[in-house]
Design a protein around this motif. Structure first.
Motif, PDB file in Angstrom:
ATOM      1  N   VAL A 136       0.846  -1.192   0.000  1.00  0.00           N
ATOM      2  CA  VAL A 136       0.000   0.000   0.000  1.00  0.00           C
ATOM      3  C   VAL A 136       0.879   1.238   0.000  1.00  0.00           C
ATOM      4  CG1 VAL A 136      -1.787   1.285   1.222  1.00  0.00           C
ATOM      5  CG2 VAL A 136      -1.827  -1.218   1.231  1.00  0.00           C
ATOM      6  N   LEU A 137       0.581   2.175  -0.882  1.00  0.00           N
ATOM      7  CA  LEU A 137       1.231   3.492  -0.864  1.00  0.00           C
ATOM      8  C   LEU A 137       0.445   4.373   0.104  1.00  0.00           C
ATOM      9  CD1 LEU A 137       3.175   5.669  -2.065  1.00  0.00           C
ATOM     10  CD2 LEU A 137       1.396   6.105  -3.778  1.00  0.00           C
ATOM     11  N   PHE A 138       1.109   4.811   1.184  1.00  0.00           N
ATOM     12  CA  PHE A 138       0.370   5.581   2.187  1.00  0.00           C
ATOM     13  C   PHE A 138       0.866   7.014   2.350  1.00  0.00           C
ATOM     14  CE2 PHE A 138       3.828   3.605   4.548  1.00  0.00           C
ATOM     15  CZ  PHE A 138       4.279   4.629   5.381  1.00  0.00           C
ATOM     16  N   ASP A 139       1.932   7.406   1.624  1.00  0.00           N
ATOM     17  CA  ASP A 139       2.381   8.795   1.777  1.00  0.00           C
ATOM     18  C   ASP A 139       3.224   9.189   0.566  1.00  0.00           C
ATOM     19  OD1 ASP A 139       2.751  11.287   3.376  1.00  0.00           O
ATOM     20  OD2 ASP A 139       4.855  10.683   3.230  1.00  0.00           O
ATOM     21  N   VAL A 140       3.020  10.445   0.119  1.00  0.00           N
ATOM     22  CA  VAL A 140       3.834  11.050  -0.931  1.00  0.00           C
ATOM     23  C   VAL A 140       4.328  12.384  -0.397  1.00  0.00           C
ATOM     24  CG1 VAL A 140       3.894  11.929  -3.285  1.00  0.00           C
ATOM     25  CG2 VAL A 140       2.502   9.921  -2.751  1.00  0.00           C
ATOM     26  N   TYR A 141       5.655  12.595  -0.406  1.00  0.00           N
ATOM     27  CA  TYR A 141       6.222  13.810   0.181  1.00  0.00           C
ATOM     28  C   TYR A 141       7.131  14.498  -0.834  1.00  0.00           C
ATOM     29  CZ  TYR A 141       9.203  16.881   2.957  1.00  0.00           C
ATOM     30  OH  TYR A 141       9.890  17.974   3.423  1.00  0.00           O
ATOM     31  N   THR A 142       6.963  15.811  -0.935  1.00  0.00           N
ATOM     32  CA  THR A 142       7.877  16.682  -1.683  1.00  0.00           C
ATOM     33  C   THR A 142       8.121  17.916  -0.815  1.00  0.00           C
ATOM     34  OG1 THR A 142       6.028  17.749  -2.820  1.00  0.00           O
ATOM     35  CG2 THR A 142       7.084  15.904  -3.965  1.00  0.00           C
ATOM     36  N   GLY A 143       9.378  18.276  -0.637  1.00  0.00           N
ATOM     37  CA  GLY A 143       9.649  19.428   0.207  1.00  0.00           C
ATOM     38  C   GLY A 143      11.134  19.725   0.312  1.00  0.00           C
ATOM     39  N   ASP A 144      11.454  20.561   1.308  1.00  0.00           N
ATOM     40  CA  ASP A 144      12.823  21.031   1.469  1.00  0.00           C
ATOM     41  C   ASP A 144      13.791  19.918   1.870  1.00  0.00           C
ATOM     42  OD1 ASP A 144      11.827  23.497   0.857  1.00  0.00           O
ATOM     43  OD2 ASP A 144      11.627  24.128   2.964  1.00  0.00           O
ATOM     44  N   GLN A 145      13.297  18.877   2.466  1.00  0.00           N
ATOM     45  CA  GLN A 145      14.173  17.805   2.913  1.00  0.00           C
ATOM     46  C   GLN A 145      14.662  16.908   1.771  1.00  0.00           C
ATOM     47  OE1 GLN A 145      12.505  15.633   6.200  1.00  0.00           O
ATOM     48  NE2 GLN A 145      11.629  17.461   7.151  1.00  0.00           N
ATOM     49  N   LEU A 146      14.137  17.142   0.577  1.00  0.00           N
ATOM     50  CA  LEU A 146      14.533  16.352  -0.582  1.00  0.00           C
ATOM     51  C   LEU A 146      15.180  17.250  -1.620  1.00  0.00           C
ATOM     52  CD1 LEU A 146      11.352  14.116  -1.073  1.00  0.00           C
ATOM     53  CD2 LEU A 146      13.470  13.503   0.107  1.00  0.00           C
ATOM     54  N   GLU A 147      15.931  16.662  -2.494  1.00  0.00           N
ATOM     55  CA  GLU A 147      16.524  17.412  -3.591  1.00  0.00           C
ATOM     56  C   GLU A 147      15.429  17.892  -4.538  1.00  0.00           C
ATOM     57  OE1 GLU A 147      19.482  15.216  -5.611  1.00  0.00           O
ATOM     58  OE2 GLU A 147      20.721  14.839  -3.822  1.00  0.00           O
ATOM     59  N   HIS A 148      15.743  18.990  -5.211  1.00  0.00           N
ATOM     60  CA  HIS A 148      14.783  19.548  -6.152  1.00  0.00           C
ATOM     61  C   HIS A 148      14.506  18.543  -7.284  1.00  0.00           C
ATOM     62  CE1 HIS A 148      12.573  22.460  -8.501  1.00  0.00           C
ATOM     63  NE2 HIS A 148      13.365  22.225  -9.548  1.00  0.00           N
ATOM     64  N   GLY A 149      13.237  18.383  -7.639  1.00  0.00           N
ATOM     65  CA  GLY A 149      12.863  17.485  -8.721  1.00  0.00           C
ATOM     66  C   GLY A 149      12.706  16.044  -8.296  1.00  0.00           C
ATOM     67  N   THR A 150      12.635  15.776  -6.983  1.00  0.00           N
ATOM     68  CA  THR A 150      12.437  14.407  -6.499  1.00  0.00           C
ATOM     69  C   THR A 150      11.233  14.374  -5.567  1.00  0.00           C
ATOM     70  OG1 THR A 150      13.916  14.733  -4.597  1.00  0.00           O
ATOM     71  CG2 THR A 150      14.895  13.900  -6.661  1.00  0.00           C
ATOM     72  N   LYS A 151      10.795  13.170  -5.268  1.00  0.00           N
ATOM     73  CA  LYS A 151       9.686  12.967  -4.346  1.00  0.00           C
ATOM     74  C   LYS A 151       9.922  11.681  -3.567  1.00  0.00           C
ATOM     75  CE  LYS A 151       6.893  10.621  -7.892  1.00  0.00           C
ATOM     76  NZ  LYS A 151       5.638  10.655  -8.679  1.00  0.00           N
ATOM     77  N   SER A 152       9.288  11.596  -2.424  1.00  0.00           N
ATOM     78  CA  SER A 152       9.416  10.435  -1.560  1.00  0.00           C
ATOM     79  C   SER A 152       8.101   9.665  -1.555  1.00  0.00           C
ATOM     80  CB  SER A 152       9.782  10.837  -0.137  1.00  0.00           C
ATOM     81  OG  SER A 152       9.721   9.718   0.735  1.00  0.00           O
TER      82      SER A 152
END
Length: 530
Positions: free
Chosen positions: A473-489
């Protein structure tokens, strides 16, 4: 002079100066009279009688009666000459077994039940309606039943075979005397797999709160412009009807949404607010090179080659299912604010339909009219005989499309090829046995390029996790300052369970690492924080 069997002409009317009258009594063909009456839009007493069938033997009798009345009441003098052109054929006798009404009208456990419908009563009923009955053989059993020759009267052209005579016997004896017997269903029959799937899909959509509607499959060419289809879009190749019910809708729909959106607009115009509709129906896809069907003559049965050519000209007509949703998915109340319908709602319905049929549908970002480019998902089949096939699209309609078809903004819609979905389901769905051993759950967060679909990462994790993977199950998608630009968690929760043993921590960790390795190889994913 006249339209035969319909109306006489003005030149043949009797007036004050008429001194000689020619009396004609004729019998006309019912089909010809009916066709003439409708062609000229002239319904008369004569046409209504002739097109229902008139006794052909009456012609000389009524002609003589008319002459006698003119002589008796009108002071006329009858000419001894008469012309009789008789092209009628006498009724043909029907070979009939007097046991048949008993066997078919009042069957019992042993084939028939003696309730008073004997040989003599059958003969009496047939003679009471004017039939001539002659014996054609000796009695076939102890009850006196035998085969007879029945000649119907000339005024009953509807009596053409044995079942017609049986119906007359049943009518004269009384329909209320026919027993009600529940037929025994033969084994090995019933609904086909496709029919069961169609009914199941209707039940699921109704259970999810959608209302079924039926719309006419006739549309106008303007609907393709309203839906934003490109000039070379294959959905613009619509079949044109030769004699449409309305000149404003001369085309057959190529998508269920072509007509379903108009039904949504109609319901909104009548005061409905939160609306969710679905329709299961055919679409008509003539293709790039439609074949014209031959038009056979109506006087005789067409040859087999002509029938095959007609059948070959029929365009493909796959069955689709589509739904539209607008307004609030859940109303406001003490539990919190209202939740509006969004693209995920329409996509989730598609995924649920696949689940109940045993088909895994993976949403993928797509661009296709009439949906919003950034809120449209293609539904791709995962596994089975149709692995990799896209069977439909779901998401939010483009704002320009909403304005053109006059529905609220953020309206969501979906359409699936139902025939393809049933084919993807295979012959049957086999339930997996339940394991009595505990499940082991572990979470992983993977960092990928923002353009990598979550479905690709999920597919890679499944392929690497092995057979012990029970849930993902995919339960979270994160994009923000803690990641490099142009990526997602992307955070996934994996559930592992073995059918024959309890998995240990080291085994679960190894399975998780295999899944991460497969995702890294397929999508470039990296474990977050590693």
């Amino acid at each position: 002079m006249a339209i035969a069997g319909v109306m006489g002409g003005e030149t043949s009317e009797v007036s004050a100066s008429t001194s000689a009258i020619l009396v004609e009594s004729a019998h006309f063909d019912p089909i010809t009279v009916a066709r003439s009456s409708r062609r000229h839009k002239l319904s008369t007493e004569a046409s209504r009688r002739f097109e229902r069938g008139v006794d052909p033997a009456l012609a000389p009798v009524v002609a003589q009666m008319a002459v006698d009345l003119l002589v008796e009441l009108g002071g006329g003098t009858a000419d001894p000459d008469a012309t009789d052109v008789d092209r009628t054929s006498p009724p043909q006798p029907i070979s009939f077994d007097t046991r048949d009404p008993w066997r078919l009208v009042e069957p019992g456990e042993d084939g028939f039940v003696p309730t008073g419908l004997d040989h003599d009563s059958v003969i009496g009923h047939l003679r009471s309606i004017g039939c001539e009955v002659e014996a054609a053989g000796d009695p076939s059993d102890a009850l006196g039943f035998s085969r007879v020759q029945v000649t119907p009267p000339t005024w009953r052209p509807d009596l053409a075979d044995g079942p017609d005579l049986i119906e007359e016997v049943a009518r004269l004896r009384g329909y209320e005397r026919i027993p009600s017997i529940l037929p025994t269903a033969p084994g090995g029959r019933g609904l086909t797999r496709g029919q069961r799937a169609h009914r199941l899909i209707g039940s699921v959509l109704a259970g999810l709160g959608l209302t079924e509607v039926w719309s006419y499959p006739f549309v106008s060419g303007a609907v393709f412009d309203a839906l934003g289809h490109e000039a070379d879009d294959e959905r613009r190749r619509a079949l044109r009807i030769a004699n449409p019910l309305s000149d404003e809708a001369p085309l057959m729909r190529t998508s269920v949404l072509d007509s379903l959106l108009a039904t949504l607009r109609l319901n909104l115009g009548r005061g409905a607010g939160d609306v969710a509709l679905y329709e299961v129906g055919l679409v008509f896809l003539p293709g790039a090179d439609p074949v014209a069907a031959p038009v056979p003559a109506v006087g005789e049965r067409p040859e087999d080659s002509v029938l095959e050519a007609i059948q070959g000209a029929v365009p493909p007509q796959p069955r689709h299912v589509a739904w539209v949703m607008t307004g609030q998915a859940s109303p406001a109340g003490p539990w919190g604010p209202a939740r509006p319908v969004d693209a995920a709602e329409a996509i989730g319905v598609a995924v649920e339909l696949g689940r109940v049929l045993g088909v895994v549908l993976r949403p993928e970002a797509a661009v296709r009219t009439p949906w919003h480019p950034g809120r449209c998902a293609a539904l791709r089949v995962v596994g089975g005989p149709c692995d990799g096939q896209i069977i439909g699209y779901a998401g939010e309609l483009h704002p320009k499309v909403c304005g053109a078809v006059e529905v609220p903004e953020r309206t969501c819609a979906a359409e699936l090829d139902l025939d393809a979905l049933v084919l993807a389901a295979g012959e049957s769905v086999t339930a997996a046995p339940l394991s009595t051993y505990p499940v082991a759950r572990t979470d992983v967060a993977l960092v990928v390029d923002e353009h990598v679909p979550a479905g690709d990462v999920e597919a890679a994790l499944r392929s690497g996790a092995g057979e012990s993977l029970e849930s993902l199950v995919l339960f979270d998608v994160y994009t923000g300052d803690q990641l490099e630009h142009g990526t997602k968690s992307l955070a996934f929760r994996l559930g592992f369970r073995a059918a024959d043993r309890t998995l240990k921590t080291g085994q679960v960790t190894a399975l998780r690492d295999d899944a991460i390795s497969a995702a890294r190889k397929a999508t470039g994913a990296e474990l977050r924080g590693a």
